[in-house]
Write a protein that holds these residues in place. Structure first.
Motif, short mmCIF file in Angstrom:
data_model
loop_
_atom_site.label_atom_id
_atom_site.label_comp_id
_atom_site.label_asym_id
_atom_site.label_seq_id
_atom_site.Cartn_x
_atom_site.Cartn_y
_atom_site.Cartn_z
N VAL A 4 0.87 -1.25 -0.04
CA VAL A 4 -0.13 -0.13 0.13
C VAL A 4 0.74 0.99 -0.05
CG1 VAL A 4 -1.74 1.38 1.19
CG2 VAL A 4 -1.87 -1.29 1.19
N LYS A 5 0.47 2.03 -0.81
CA LYS A 5 1.18 3.26 -0.82
C LYS A 5 0.70 4.80 0.03
CE LYS A 5 3.17 1.13 -4.34
NZ LYS A 5 2.83 -0.18 -4.62
N SER A 6 1.15 5.48 0.68
CA SER A 6 1.14 6.61 1.05
C SER A 6 0.67 7.75 -0.06
CB SER A 6 1.92 7.31 2.02
OG SER A 6 3.06 7.80 1.24
N ARG A 7 -0.23 8.54 0.62
CA ARG A 7 -0.41 9.77 -0.46
C ARG A 7 0.91 10.32 -1.04
NH1 ARG A 7 -5.88 12.12 -0.29
NH2 ARG A 7 -7.15 10.29 0.36
N GLU A 8 2.00 10.64 -0.28
CA GLU A 8 3.04 11.49 -0.71
C GLU A 8 3.52 10.27 -1.80
OE1 GLU A 8 2.15 10.78 2.33
OE2 GLU A 8 1.86 12.93 2.76
N GLU A 9 3.56 8.78 -1.37
CA GLU A 9 4.37 7.93 -2.54
C GLU A 9 3.39 7.94 -3.67
OE1 GLU A 9 6.50 4.94 0.40
OE2 GLU A 9 4.09 4.59 0.41
N GLU A 194 -7.59 0.83 0.10
CA GLU A 194 -6.91 2.19 -0.17
C GLU A 194 -5.78 2.21 -0.50
OE1 GLU A 194 -7.32 6.54 -0.35
OE2 GLU A 194 -8.89 4.77 -0.39
N GLY A 195 -4.93 3.05 -1.50
CA GLY A 195 -3.42 3.28 -1.40
C GLY A 195 -2.95 2.14 -2.35
#
Length: 272
Positions: A4-9, A194-195
């Motif tokens: 899963v990726k963060s918003r920044e990623e 999500e993500g």
């Protein structure tokens, strides 16, 4: 395991995806009769490096070039060569780039001059099936929902949906979980969260879904020699819904095409 990726990623991955998008847009002006795929490959490598990025395919699994260039009956993984493109050809260009430690990876099938009407329809339906699949990429749905949507859309037109090649998760490595087949059953497979970031990429044949492999160890082509189309986008799940990280708008701008097909997948405004 799904990464899963963060918003920044995800924003960093958008930058990587847009390097590829701009590369394909640049190439759109160069795809014409008489041009070789090796020449296009050289242009792509130079452009990607000019964007503070590196080619994502070059050397990956020992692939020898920057682009996968697959004309006509070639499905994917075609190796660039010095054979000129001809009027009436189609050419699928699959491109990858690494920027900020993340991969971008997407593809578009171009017409070389005027093409046959039945081939033009194949390209249109394949691209439409890509968006049919993307609509199913939302929290709570599963991998099979995307594959079912693509398969149903293409098979109702009588086209073959390639089974052996699939989309995939995307991130710091080119191929992450989950695999994203272009066929399937609703409610089956891994659940979307999500993500997630995935590359959805229908590979659709005018005739049979069956394929052959060339002796070069890379090139895959249709078993019946009929044309194949390939379109691919990088997509993240943001606020529970699909959001495009890549875009075909640079291609459309180069070719003078107006399109609003991506608007429903743009939660964040894209500035070209």
């Amino acid at each position: 395991m799904i990464v899963v990726k963060s918003r920044e990623e995800i924003e960093l991955m958008r930058e990587s995806a847009l390097v590829v998008s701009r590369t394909l847009g640049m190439l759109a002006k160069e795809v014409k009769p008489g041009v070789t795929t090796l020449y296009l490959d050289k242009l792509a490598e130079e452009y990607i490096r000019s964007q503070d990025a590196v080619p994502g395919f070059l050397g990956l699994y020992d692939f020898p070039n920057t682009l996968c260039m697959s004309p006509n009956a070639q499905v994917v993984h075609g190796i660039p060569n010095d054979k000129p493109l001809q009027e009436g050809d189609i050419i699928s260009i699959d491109c990858g780039a690494v920027k900020n430690g993340f991969y971008g990876d997407h593809a578009y099938t171009f017409s070389v001059g005027e093409i046959a009407e039945e081939t033009q329809k194949l390209l249109q339906v394949t691209k439409e099936s890509l968006y049919a699949g993307i609509r199913e990429l939302k929290v709570g749905n599963r991998v099979g929902d995307v594959g079912f949507a693509i398969q149903q859309y293409c098979e109702k037109h009588g086209y073959g949906v390639v089974r052996e090649l699939v989309g995939h998760g995307l991130g710091r490595v080119m191929h992450e979980d989950p695999e994203m087949p272009n066929y399937g059953k609703r409610g089956r497979g891994k659940k979307f969260v999500e993500g997630m970031v995935v590359a959805i990429e229908p590979m659709i044949n005018l005739g049979t879904h069956r394929i052959n492999h060339l002796s070069d160890g890379w090139t895959i082509l249709t078993k019946d020699g009929k044309p194949s189309a390939h379109f691919e986008h990088d997509v993240a799940i943001v606020d529970g819904k699909p959001e495009l990280l890549s875009t075909f708008q640079y291609i459309y701008e180069a070719l003078g095409i107006e399109s609003d097909e991506e608007n429903e997948f743009r939660q964040n405004q894209l500035v070209l």
